[in-house]
Write a protein that holds these residues in place. Structure first.
Motif, PDB file in Angstrom:
ATOM      1  N   LEU A  98       0.834  -1.203   0.000  1.00 19.19           N
ATOM      2  CA  LEU A  98       0.000   0.000   0.000  1.00 19.19           C
ATOM      3  C   LEU A  98       0.872   1.259   0.000  1.00 19.19           C
ATOM      4  CD1 LEU A  98      -2.802  -1.025   2.538  1.00 19.19           C
ATOM      5  CD2 LEU A  98      -2.963  -0.802   0.038  1.00 19.19           C
ATOM      6  N   TYR A  99       1.959   1.193   0.751  1.00 16.42           N
ATOM      7  CA  TYR A  99       2.871   2.344   0.802  1.00 16.42           C
ATOM      8  C   TYR A  99       3.491   2.595  -0.568  1.00 16.42           C
ATOM      9  CZ  TYR A  99       6.587   5.411   2.456  1.00 16.42           C
ATOM     10  OH  TYR A  99       7.435   6.482   2.640  1.00 16.42           O
ATOM     11  N   VAL A 100       3.943   1.512  -1.208  1.00 16.34           N
ATOM     12  CA  VAL A 100       4.548   1.644  -2.536  1.00 16.34           C
ATOM     13  C   VAL A 100       3.531   2.193  -3.532  1.00 16.34           C
ATOM     14  CG1 VAL A 100       5.467   0.334  -4.485  1.00 16.34           C
ATOM     15  CG2 VAL A 100       6.298  -0.122  -2.170  1.00 16.34           C
ATOM     16  N   GLU A 101       2.310   1.715  -3.396  1.00 24.08           N
ATOM     17  CA  GLU A 101       1.249   2.184  -4.288  1.00 24.08           C
ATOM     18  C   GLU A 101       1.026   3.686  -4.110  1.00 24.08           C
ATOM     19  OE1 GLU A 101      -3.478   1.124  -4.892  1.00 24.08           O
ATOM     20  OE2 GLU A 101      -2.154  -0.356  -3.985  1.00 24.08           O
ATOM     21  N   ARG A 102       1.129   4.106  -2.863  1.00 22.76           N
ATOM     22  CA  ARG A 102       0.948   5.534  -2.575  1.00 22.76           C
ATOM     23  C   ARG A 102       2.077   6.352  -3.192  1.00 22.76           C
ATOM     24  NH1 ARG A 102       2.933   7.776   2.194  1.00 22.76           N
ATOM     25  NH2 ARG A 102       2.476   9.996   2.336  1.00 22.76           N
ATOM     26  N   LEU A 103       3.295   5.822  -3.122  1.00 19.41           N
ATOM     27  CA  LEU A 103       4.426   6.495  -3.763  1.00 19.41           C
ATOM     28  C   LEU A 103       4.168   6.669  -5.256  1.00 19.41           C
ATOM     29  CD1 LEU A 103       7.598   4.805  -2.194  1.00 19.41           C
ATOM     30  CD2 LEU A 103       6.616   7.036  -1.664  1.00 19.41           C
ATOM     31  N   ALA A 104       3.704   5.605  -5.870  1.00 17.77           N
ATOM     32  CA  ALA A 104       3.449   5.640  -7.315  1.00 17.77           C
ATOM     33  C   ALA A 104       2.364   6.663  -7.645  1.00 17.77           C
ATOM     34  CB  ALA A 104       3.035   4.252  -7.797  1.00 17.77           C
ATOM     35  N   ASP A 105       1.299   6.643  -6.884  1.00 15.90           N
ATOM     36  CA  ASP A 105       0.197   7.571  -7.143  1.00 15.90           C
ATOM     37  C   ASP A 105       0.660   9.018  -7.005  1.00 15.90           C
ATOM     38  OD1 ASP A 105      -1.423   5.441  -7.578  1.00 15.90           O
ATOM     39  OD2 ASP A 105      -2.434   5.507  -5.629  1.00 15.90           O
ATOM     40  N   MET A 107       3.657  10.178  -7.378  1.00 19.12           N
ATOM     41  CA  MET A 107       4.547  10.484  -8.497  1.00 19.12           C
ATOM     42  C   MET A 107       3.735  10.760  -9.764  1.00 19.12           C
ATOM     43  SD  MET A 107       7.974  10.384  -8.638  1.00 19.12           S
ATOM     44  CE  MET A 107       9.285  10.224  -9.838  1.00 19.12           C
ATOM     45  N   VAL A 108       2.758   9.923 -10.034  1.00 17.73           N
ATOM     46  CA  VAL A 108       1.919  10.095 -11.225  1.00 17.73           C
ATOM     47  C   VAL A 108       1.168  11.418 -11.145  1.00 17.73           C
ATOM     48  CG1 VAL A 108      -0.106   9.226 -12.429  1.00 17.73           C
ATOM     49  CG2 VAL A 108       1.691   7.639 -11.700  1.00 17.73           C
ATOM     50  N   ALA A 109       0.632  11.693  -9.968  1.00 15.40           N
ATOM     51  CA  ALA A 109      -0.151  12.922  -9.806  1.00 15.40           C
ATOM     52  C   ALA A 109       0.711  14.151 -10.060  1.00 15.40           C
ATOM     53  CB  ALA A 109      -0.744  12.966  -8.394  1.00 15.40           C
TER      54      ALA A 109
ATOM     55  N   LEU B   5       2.707   9.439 -17.224  1.00 15.26           N
ATOM     56  CA  LEU B   5       3.507   8.448 -16.530  1.00 15.26           C
ATOM     57  C   LEU B   5       2.585   7.413 -15.896  1.00 15.26           C
ATOM     58  CD1 LEU B   5       6.607   8.327 -16.071  1.00 15.26           C
ATOM     59  CD2 LEU B   5       6.203   9.364 -13.838  1.00 15.26           C
ATOM     60  N   ARG B   6       2.830   6.152 -16.228  1.00 15.06           N
ATOM     61  CA  ARG B   6       2.050   5.091 -15.585  1.00 15.06           C
ATOM     62  C   ARG B   6       2.652   4.757 -14.221  1.00 15.06           C
ATOM     63  NH1 ARG B   6       3.082   0.939 -18.076  1.00 15.06           N
ATOM     64  NH2 ARG B   6       4.090   1.688 -19.973  1.00 15.06           N
ATOM     65  N   SER B   8       3.627   2.011 -12.846  1.00 16.70           N
ATOM     66  CA  SER B   8       4.801   1.139 -12.881  1.00 16.70           C
ATOM     67  C   SER B   8       6.033   1.899 -13.354  1.00 16.70           C
ATOM     68  CB  SER B   8       4.542  -0.060 -13.786  1.00 16.70           C
ATOM     69  OG  SER B   8       4.370   0.372 -15.129  1.00 16.70           O
ATOM     70  N   GLN B   9       5.835   2.810 -14.282  1.00 20.91           N
ATOM     71  CA  GLN B   9       6.954   3.642 -14.739  1.00 20.91           C
ATOM     72  C   GLN B   9       7.408   4.592 -13.636  1.00 20.91           C
ATOM     73  OE1 GLN B   9       4.869   5.279 -18.153  1.00 20.91           O
ATOM     74  NE2 GLN B   9       6.280   4.230 -19.547  1.00 20.91           N
ATOM     75  N   ALA B  10       6.457   5.129 -12.912  1.00 18.61           N
ATOM     76  CA  ALA B  10       6.776   6.053 -11.824  1.00 18.61           C
ATOM     77  C   ALA B  10       7.643   5.360 -10.780  1.00 18.61           C
ATOM     78  CB  ALA B  10       5.493   6.577 -11.185  1.00 18.61           C
ATOM     79  N   LEU B  11       7.286   4.139 -10.443  1.00 18.56           N
ATOM     80  CA  LEU B  11       8.044   3.403  -9.433  1.00 18.56           C
ATOM     81  C   LEU B  11       9.437   3.076  -9.927  1.00 18.56           C
ATOM     82  CD1 LEU B  11       5.427   0.962  -7.872  1.00 18.56           C
ATOM     83  CD2 LEU B  11       6.446   3.029  -6.897  1.00 18.56           C
ATOM     84  N   LYS B  12       9.521   2.686 -11.175  1.00 22.17           N
ATOM     85  CA  LYS B  12      10.851   2.358 -11.724  1.00 22.17           C
ATOM     86  C   LYS B  12      11.721   3.610 -11.776  1.00 22.17           C
ATOM     87  CE  LYS B  12      13.207   0.314 -15.742  1.00 22.17           C
ATOM     88  NZ  LYS B  12      14.399   0.166 -14.857  1.00 22.17           N
ATOM     89  N   LEU B  13      11.129   4.713 -12.157  1.00 18.07           N
ATOM     90  CA  LEU B  13      11.880   5.967 -12.192  1.00 18.07           C
ATOM     91  C   LEU B  13      12.365   6.333 -10.795  1.00 18.07           C
ATOM     92  CD1 LEU B  13      12.905   8.464 -13.628  1.00 18.07           C
ATOM     93  CD2 LEU B  13      10.625   9.457 -13.487  1.00 18.07           C
ATOM     94  N   LEU B  14      11.474   6.207  -9.837  1.00 19.38           N
ATOM     95  CA  LEU B  14      11.810   6.512  -8.445  1.00 19.38           C
ATOM     96  C   LEU B  14      12.926   5.599  -7.957  1.00 19.38           C
ATOM     97  CD1 LEU B  14      10.699   8.551  -6.455  1.00 19.38           C
ATOM     98  CD2 LEU B  14       9.099   6.809  -5.639  1.00 19.38           C
ATOM     99  N   HIS B  15      12.798   4.333  -8.282  1.00 18.65           N
ATOM    100  CA  HIS B  15      13.809   3.366  -7.870  1.00 18.65           C
ATOM    101  C   HIS B  15      15.163   3.669  -8.512  1.00 18.65           C
ATOM    102  CE1 HIS B  15      16.191  -0.290  -8.643  1.00 18.65           C
ATOM    103  NE2 HIS B  15      15.913  -0.582  -7.402  1.00 18.65           N
ATOM    104  N   ASP B  16      15.155   3.828  -9.803  1.00 15.59           N
ATOM    105  CA  ASP B  16      16.410   4.011 -10.530  1.00 15.59           C
ATOM    106  C   ASP B  16      17.120   5.290 -10.097  1.00 15.59           C
ATOM    107  OD1 ASP B  16      15.676   1.719 -11.748  1.00 15.59           O
ATOM    108  OD2 ASP B  16      15.288   2.591 -13.721  1.00 15.59           O
ATOM    109  N   PHE B  17      16.347   6.334  -9.900  1.00 17.15           N
ATOM    110  CA  PHE B  17      16.941   7.600  -9.477  1.00 17.15           C
ATOM    111  C   PHE B  17      17.582   7.456  -8.101  1.00 17.15           C
ATOM    112  CE2 PHE B  17      16.622  11.621  -7.179  1.00 17.15           C
ATOM    113  CZ  PHE B  17      17.332  12.446  -8.021  1.00 17.15           C
ATOM    114  N   ASN B  18      16.829   6.926  -7.146  1.00 18.27           N
ATOM    115  CA  ASN B  18      17.375   6.749  -5.794  1.00 18.27           C
ATOM    116  C   ASN B  18      18.534   5.768  -5.794  1.00 18.27           C
ATOM    117  OD1 ASN B  18      15.723   8.125  -3.474  1.00 18.27           O
ATOM    118  ND2 ASN B  18      14.246   7.547  -5.027  1.00 18.27           N
TER     119      ASN B  18
END
Lengths: 116, 116
Positions: A98-105, A107-109, B5-6, B8-18
């Motif tokens: 859920l936390y990861v999902e929140r991060l993604a949301d 970022m997208v927003a 940005l989807r 899954s892309q947002a998470l990958k971007l966040l991951h790769d950057f960090n």
DNA sequence: AACAATCGTTTCGGAGCCGTATCATTTCAG
DNA sequence: CTGAAATGATACGGCTCCGAAACGATTGTT
């Protein structure tokens, strides 16, 4: 459609994302912790302490301590590897997902609000 | 062309950057420090301690200490406001501008590597 | 069985950051 | 001119994290 991010947009996205994280959470995760968390959630298992340490180029105690902290937050959990009981497998949790999902949301927003 | 940005892309971007930040830098900035730095570099001056504290929803000592740290790193600098000598103006530095530029470049590079 | 190697954890001293409360300096109001 | 208000810095105790080294548990080797 490729992601074509200009430098000014990248900085604004970075700023807005961190700004929101800082304003919302009292206790925000460090860059290392976020990287560990996302590695576990994005890359294919299994994840061991040693493997994560090598991948992130940090010492093992760093991983151990991060697992202590994020384990307390219930974002990740440890489990003994039954095949080789020296290993500890790092696994996901519901709360972590859920936390990861929140991060993604978030970022997208923030990416949608970027100026063209 | 909007930034679409989807998650899954947002998470990958966040991951790769960090990930890159963690691997490269021994001492990485905290979320608060990055937010302060980018606020000074992106928003229009003047920036005062009190103003930054109010904007980030943190106490003044947080800003003071962040300025101590980032001042030592020469990423930001303090200057007395000559009009009202109670104020301290937070200003950019050459080194800080290069650091911010590096952040932007890293973000742009990682965004280009995202899968469609 | 005995020893070496591997894995994750713990310990240690040191450093950074936190929030609260207090301080010195400067400005403003009466 | 004197006291109140505003600003940023500092003091304090507490918490977290750091890297290096040492440790116990487990596995592999001979």
């Amino acid at each position: 459609m490729a992601i074509d991010l200009r430098p000014s947009q990248a900085l604004k996205l970075l700023h807005d994302f961190n700004y929101e994280m800082v304003r919302d959470d009292d206790r925000d995760l460090s860059a290392r912790q976020i990287t560990i968390l996302l590695t576990v959630y994005l890359e294919t298992p299994p994840h061991t302490v040693r493997g994560l340490a090598a991948k992130l180029n940090v010492t093992k105690p760093v991983i151990t301590r991060a697992l202590d902290t994020m384990g307390r937050m219930e974002l990740l959990q440890r489990r003994r590897d039954l095949a080789d009981r020296r290993n500890v497998l790092v696994q996901r949790t519901v709360k972590g997902a859920l936390y990861v999902e929140r991060l993604a949301d978030l970022m997208v927003a923030k990416s949608r609000e970027l100026p063209l």
